[in-house]
Design an enzyme around this catalytic site. Structure first.
Site, PDB file in Angstrom:
ATOM      1  N   PHE A 196       0.841  -1.187   0.000  1.00 45.24           N
ATOM      2  CA  PHE A 196       0.000   0.000   0.000  1.00 45.24           C
ATOM      3  C   PHE A 196       0.877   1.238   0.000  1.00 45.24           C
ATOM      4  CE2 PHE A 196      -1.714   3.499   2.572  1.00 45.24           C
ATOM      5  CZ  PHE A 196      -2.858   3.814   1.847  1.00 45.24           C
ATOM      6  N   GLY A 198       0.312   5.352   0.383  1.00 42.74           N
ATOM      7  CA  GLY A 198      -0.698   6.362   0.672  1.00 42.74           C
ATOM      8  C   GLY A 198      -0.463   6.995   2.029  1.00 42.74           C
ATOM      9  N   LEU A 219       4.026  -1.117   3.772  1.00 41.75           N
ATOM     10  CA  LEU A 219       3.312   0.152   3.824  1.00 41.75           C
ATOM     11  C   LEU A 219       4.279   1.280   3.479  1.00 41.75           C
ATOM     12  CD1 LEU A 219       1.293  -0.305   7.160  1.00 41.75           C
ATOM     13  CD2 LEU A 219       0.537  -0.796   4.829  1.00 41.75           C
ATOM     14  N   GLU A 220       4.002   1.955   2.379  1.00 40.31           N
ATOM     15  CA  GLU A 220       4.787   3.129   1.989  1.00 40.31           C
ATOM     16  C   GLU A 220       3.927   4.353   2.279  1.00 40.31           C
ATOM     17  OE1 GLU A 220       7.779   2.892   1.404  1.00 40.31           O
ATOM     18  OE2 GLU A 220       8.011   0.775   0.916  1.00 40.31           O
ATOM     19  N   LEU A 221       4.178   4.967   3.421  1.00 39.19           N
ATOM     20  CA  LEU A 221       3.315   6.038   3.893  1.00 39.19           C
ATOM     21  C   LEU A 221       3.995   7.392   3.676  1.00 39.19           C
ATOM     22  CD1 LEU A 221       2.128   4.150   7.104  1.00 39.19           C
ATOM     23  CD2 LEU A 221       1.144   4.098   4.808  1.00 39.19           C
TER      24      LEU A 221
END
Length: 475
Positions: A196, A198, A219-221
């Site tokens: 993901f 976002g 998770l790439e936040l």
């Protein structure tokens, strides 16, 4: 591939996943040659569709620089494919490990096996790179993929879907569109891995949904990525090194500088240097195709609200080129924000746009403490040529990645992992680390036909050889 999902999202998505997984079971280990062919076909398709992709992306934004899209969306994908083609054979090769005296003469190897079906959730800010980029690595690792495209880039989505359907059938790569209910159903699927990209807020929901299936996630936040400008560097040089990272895609990038810490006595010099460089790069932005628009009215209104909140609480706002904000074209030149306080929205949530708080400090340790008192960011940028300061900041801060005397370009490093830490994400992809993320590292121990030392530890216990083994190894 060209499927719109409505109210029966969960059922339709589940069926797609079942079909892909069944095909994976029938072909669980694609050969090196097959993977190479997939990557080469994808490269040819990107090159063939590049003009359509960037034109569609500009339509989605109202205006987005064609050159920005080529540099930040198309070029990284091509580079990623070329890098993967060069290194894939080495990545796929099982690695020999040391068995140790206790297990001798057994042999141990680690085999890198495709996971199966990878889910990819794509944001709106770089919809080409952040859909095709993870797909490249998933294919290199031998997986199949389902891609949830952003509902805010419909024009770009159509070109991506057309491009990918020209190479892959839906049992290999499938694209899905839809709004929040589709995204929720997608993240609830029992993928073999889910990536993901976002916001941190949505990332928490994705992780909760994935937890029900024990689906591993990357998770790439985002987060509030700081710039620390040290006292030793000239302000014009510092601005030159960081301004592109703030202006690329009008600041709508997860690794964009979110705020800048400047020595108190040099704040005015920094602001003047920023204004001079911004004007030389863009002039007036309203009719400048090199400077992008805010993607949609919702995001524009959010940024204006953040700006108005800062003004109402005492901040001083300085336009980088003295140009007013163009509401019709959603064009906002960088808004430098002085006297910002923690009560203001601009210092609370990730900005994700062309607003830049300038925060004074009196010592480098004060700047470091300011960063460390906040959630760990996706990126940290240090502007300093002093080696001692560089090492001090590296040793005393945590962030997903660092640029020294540069900004955002570390994302383009094919031979290095990219990822966040804590609230800015977990896990890595890009390069070899991406291949490992989308592979299962399976340890395989094997013994030969004639010598079985394992029987030496079989019951009944207490024999002479077992006592000698215990004495030898427990020392």
């Amino acid at each position: 591939m060209n499927m719109h999902i409505g109210n029966q999202a969960a059922k339709s998505l589940s069926q797609m996943l079942i079909e892909q997984r069944n095909c994976y079971v029938n072909e669980p280990a694609p050969s090196y040659d097959a993977r190479i062919e997939h990557l080469k076909s994808l490269r040819a398709a990107i090159l063939s569709y590049q003009e359509q992709l960037v034109a569609a992306l500009s339509r989605d934004y109202g205006n987005r620089s064609i050159d920005d899209s080529m540099i930040s969306d198309i070029m990284p994908c091509i580079n990623n494919i070329n890098y993967s083609l060069k290194h894939l054979k080495k990545w796929m090769k099982p690695s020999s490990r040391h068995a140790g005296l206790l297990l001798s003469p057994a042999k141990i190897k680690v085999h890198y096996q495709p996971l199966g079906v990878v889910g990819i959730i794509v944001p709106w800010n770089f919809p080409i790179m952040l859909s095709v980029g993870p797909l490249i690595t998933a294919l290199a690792a031998g997986n199949r993929a389902m891609i949830k495209l952003s509902e805010f880039t419909p024009e770009t989505n159509q070109v991506i879907k057309t491009m990918l359907s020209s190479i892959f059938d839906s049992k290999h790569v499938v694209c899905i569109e839809g709004e929040a209910e589709v995204a929720a159903a997608f993240s609830s699927l029992p993928f073999d891995h889910l990536l993901f990209t976002g916001s941190t807020t949505v990332g928490r929901h994705v992780m909760r949904a994935a937890a029900d299936n024990l689906t591993p996630v990357t998770l790439e936040l985002g987060g509030k990525s700081p710039v620390i400008v040290a006292n030793d560097i000239d302000m014009a040089t510092a601005v030159e090194r960081m301004i592109y990272g703030k202006c690329l895609n009008a600041g709508q990038i997860c690794v964009a500088p979110d705020y800048v810490l400047v020595p108190r006595v040099k704040v005015d010099s920094f602001i003047q240097a920023y204004k001079k460089k911004f004007t030389s790069m863009y002039g007036q932005v309203s009719d400048n195709k090199d400077y992008g628009s805010v993607i949609n009215q919702r995001q524009f209104d959010r940024l204006i609200q953040v700006l108005d909140d800062a003004k109402s609480k005492g901040a001083c706002i300085i336009s980088a080129n003295d140009e007013a904000i163009n509401s019709d074209k959603r064009k906002i030149p960088t808004q430098l924000i002085c006297n910002a306080t923690d009560e203001m929205l601009v210092l609370q949530d990730e900005i994700f746009g062309p607003l830049l708080p300038v925060i004074p400090y009196d010592s480098i340790d004060e700047a470091i403490n300011y960063v460390n008192q906040r959630p760990r960011p996706l990126a940290l940028y240090l502007m300093s040529f002093d080696k001692e300061i560089q090492q001090h900041v590296l040793n005393h801060t945590h962030s997903g990645g660092v640029c020294i005397n540069e900004a955002v370009f570390h994302v383009a490093a094919d031979d290095a992992p990219f990822g966040g830490i804590g609230p800015s994400g977990m896990g890595h992809y890009h390069g070899k680390e991406g291949f490992l993320t989308f592979s299962h590292a399976k340890t395989v121990l094997s013994r030969g036909k004639y010598l079985n030392t394992g029987k030496l530890v079989h019951p009944p216990y207490g024999g002479v050889i077992q006592r000698l083994l215990m004495k030898f190894f427990l020392r």
